[in-house]
Motif scaffolding. Structure first.
Motif, short mmCIF file in Angstrom:
data_model
loop_
_atom_site.label_atom_id
_atom_site.label_comp_id
_atom_site.label_asym_id
_atom_site.label_seq_id
_atom_site.Cartn_x
_atom_site.Cartn_y
_atom_site.Cartn_z
N ASN A 73 0.78 -1.54 0.11
CA ASN A 73 0.02 0.17 0.29
C ASN A 73 0.73 1.35 -0.08
OD1 ASN A 73 -2.60 1.47 0.50
ND2 ASN A 73 -2.77 1.40 2.34
N VAL A 74 1.46 1.68 -0.72
CA VAL A 74 2.70 2.57 -1.23
C VAL A 74 2.27 2.81 -2.20
CG1 VAL A 74 4.25 1.38 -0.04
CG2 VAL A 74 4.76 0.91 -1.86
N GLU A 75 2.58 4.25 -2.75
CA GLU A 75 2.48 5.02 -4.29
C GLU A 75 3.52 3.93 -5.10
OE1 GLU A 75 3.13 9.50 -6.20
OE2 GLU A 75 3.56 9.04 -4.14
N PHE A 76 2.77 4.02 -5.77
CA PHE A 76 4.30 2.84 -7.48
C PHE A 76 3.53 3.78 -8.54
CE2 PHE A 76 2.59 0.33 -10.61
CZ PHE A 76 4.14 -0.66 -10.96
N VAL A 114 9.56 10.21 -8.53
CA VAL A 114 9.37 10.69 -7.52
C VAL A 114 8.14 9.90 -7.09
CG1 VAL A 114 8.86 12.57 -6.18
CG2 VAL A 114 10.13 12.75 -7.90
N SER A 115 8.63 8.83 -6.60
CA SER A 115 7.43 7.81 -5.67
C SER A 115 7.83 6.83 -4.96
CB SER A 115 7.12 7.34 -6.91
OG SER A 115 5.89 5.87 -6.58
N ASN A 116 6.94 5.79 -3.94
CA ASN A 116 7.78 4.81 -3.47
C ASN A 116 8.25 3.55 -3.82
OD1 ASN A 116 4.93 6.19 -1.20
ND2 ASN A 116 6.74 6.09 -0.27
N PRO A 153 10.15 10.47 -1.15
CA PRO A 153 9.33 10.08 -0.29
C PRO A 153 10.14 8.60 0.44
CG PRO A 153 8.84 9.63 -2.36
CD PRO A 153 9.85 10.75 -2.76
N GLU A 154 9.73 8.47 1.68
CA GLU A 154 9.93 7.09 1.82
C GLU A 154 8.58 6.85 2.64
OE1 GLU A 154 12.94 6.03 2.71
OE2 GLU A 154 14.22 7.48 2.45
N PRO A 155 8.96 5.24 2.21
CA PRO A 155 10.37 4.57 1.69
C PRO A 155 10.70 4.32 0.24
CG PRO A 155 8.60 2.60 2.19
CD PRO A 155 7.96 4.28 2.53
N PHE A 156 11.31 4.24 -0.14
CA PHE A 156 11.71 4.37 -1.63
C PHE A 156 12.82 3.51 -1.81
CE2 PHE A 156 14.56 6.67 -5.09
CZ PHE A 156 14.13 6.43 -5.85
#
Length: 336
Positions: A73-76, A114-116, A153-156
């Motif tokens: 569930n992180v930005e992809f 710029v994403s996780n 952004p973290e986590p990366f």
């Protein structure tokens, strides 16, 4: 005091293993087989490193990364690399926009990097100029455009794929970029039983939905737990000897390394070896690294950090066989 510390370490190890297994099980609902690859990808993610997946098309490399992003569930974001792609297509660029007052001003439009979780699909199809756009962001977790510096952004995590078969329109990754990947995993063909499962899952009316089982904040906390795992002196010495053994004419290099290797692992290799071994220790319910943990991750950590020469190619000596020889020749500290 020591009892409280031990209980805290055991609790942290138990939580880490629980989350790791939950994510692996959820990804396993989509990905058939490839257990070692899935574990390697999760290990790199938990260790805070990047990963390179190598395999022919159709083996599910892109699907694996996509399913993982939904499970955690992180930005992809996905970057499809092509020979005509430019660095600005990755990091972003300044564009002229109209302001509220009717004038014009320059504003920075950030790129997909710029994403996780970033999927760099077929990374070897981009030119070296475009590939170099990833060097700073993978090492420093920031990008510089003009005079502006933007933190990731973290986590990366960057997960790149490449096809080892195609030659036309591809550009081999430079050693400086390969060294930034914690793991290089080779994705192989499924087993006979896996093919049966693939047919049942993908050619029927069943729709598999990946559900989130953790989140970015938890991943950051688990990464901090990984770095707190202590490394005994014996395990540290063994890892150092193993990395030095990949370097030609070092104290631990074998005759084959001196003959067939032109470039060995760098200090990033020992850092990657330690972080990956710490994850292995936690997965086995321990809060300390052992030599066996180091041996388990030696191949994916070192295989892309060893550069062989022409003699090795002529003799059909690859990095996997060299690493296997080193694991057999480098003595454990208690055997010294």
């Amino acid at each position: 005091m020591q009892t409280n510390t031990l209980v805290s370490a055991q609790t942290a190890a138990a939580e880490f293993k629980q989350v790791f297994e939950a994510v692996r099980a959820e990804v396993g609902r989509m990905i058939v087989g490839q257990h070692d690859v899935v574990e390697g990808v999760l290990t790199a993610l938990m260790a805070g490193g990047h990963i390179l997946l190598e395999g022919v098309p159709g083996l599910g490399k892109t699907m694996l990364v996509s399913a993982l992003s939904r499970a955690v569930n992180v930005e992809f974001s996905r970057i499809q690399f092509t020979p005509d792609m430019m660095p600005a297509d990755i990091v972003g660029t300044s564009v002229l926009t109209e302001s509220a007052s009717g004038g014009h001003e320059l504003s920075f439009q950030q790129g997909p990097i710029v994403s996780n979780l970033v999927l760099a699909d077929e990374i070897n199809r981009a030119t070296p100029k475009t590939q170099s756009a990833l060097l700073e962001v993978m090492q420093e977790k920031q990008l510089t455009v003009g005079r502006m510096t933007l933190k990731m952004p973290e986590p990366f995590c960057v997960m790149a794929t490449q096809n080892p078969v195609d030659q036309e329109g591809t550009y081999p990754l430079p050693e400086a970029q390969l060294d930034r990947f914690l793991f290089k995993l080779v994705v192989g063909y499924p087993t006979e039983q896996d093919y049966h499962t693939i047919i049942d899952r993908t050619t029927s009316g069943e729709q598999i939905q990946i559900n989130p089982v953790t989140d970015g904040a938890t991943l950051c906390r688990l990464r901090a737990i990984v770095r707190e795992v202590p490394v005994p002196h014996a395990a540290k010495s063994y890892a150092i000897r193993l990395v030095m053994a990949t370097q030609p004419h070092s104290d631990y290099a074998t005759d084959n390394v001196n003959r067939y290797v032109s470039l060995g692992a760098s200090p990033r290799g020992i850092q990657s070896l330690m972080l990956a071994a710490k994850v292995q220790a936690l997965l086995h319910g321990r809060f300390a690294v052992s030599c066996d943990d180091i041996r388990r991750v030696a191949l994916p950590v070192l295989r892309h950090r060893i550069v062989t020469n022409f003699q090795a190619q002529a003799a059909k000596i690859d990095t996997a066989s060299i690493i296997a020889e080193l694991l057999a020749s480098v003595s454990l500290p208690n055997e010294a």
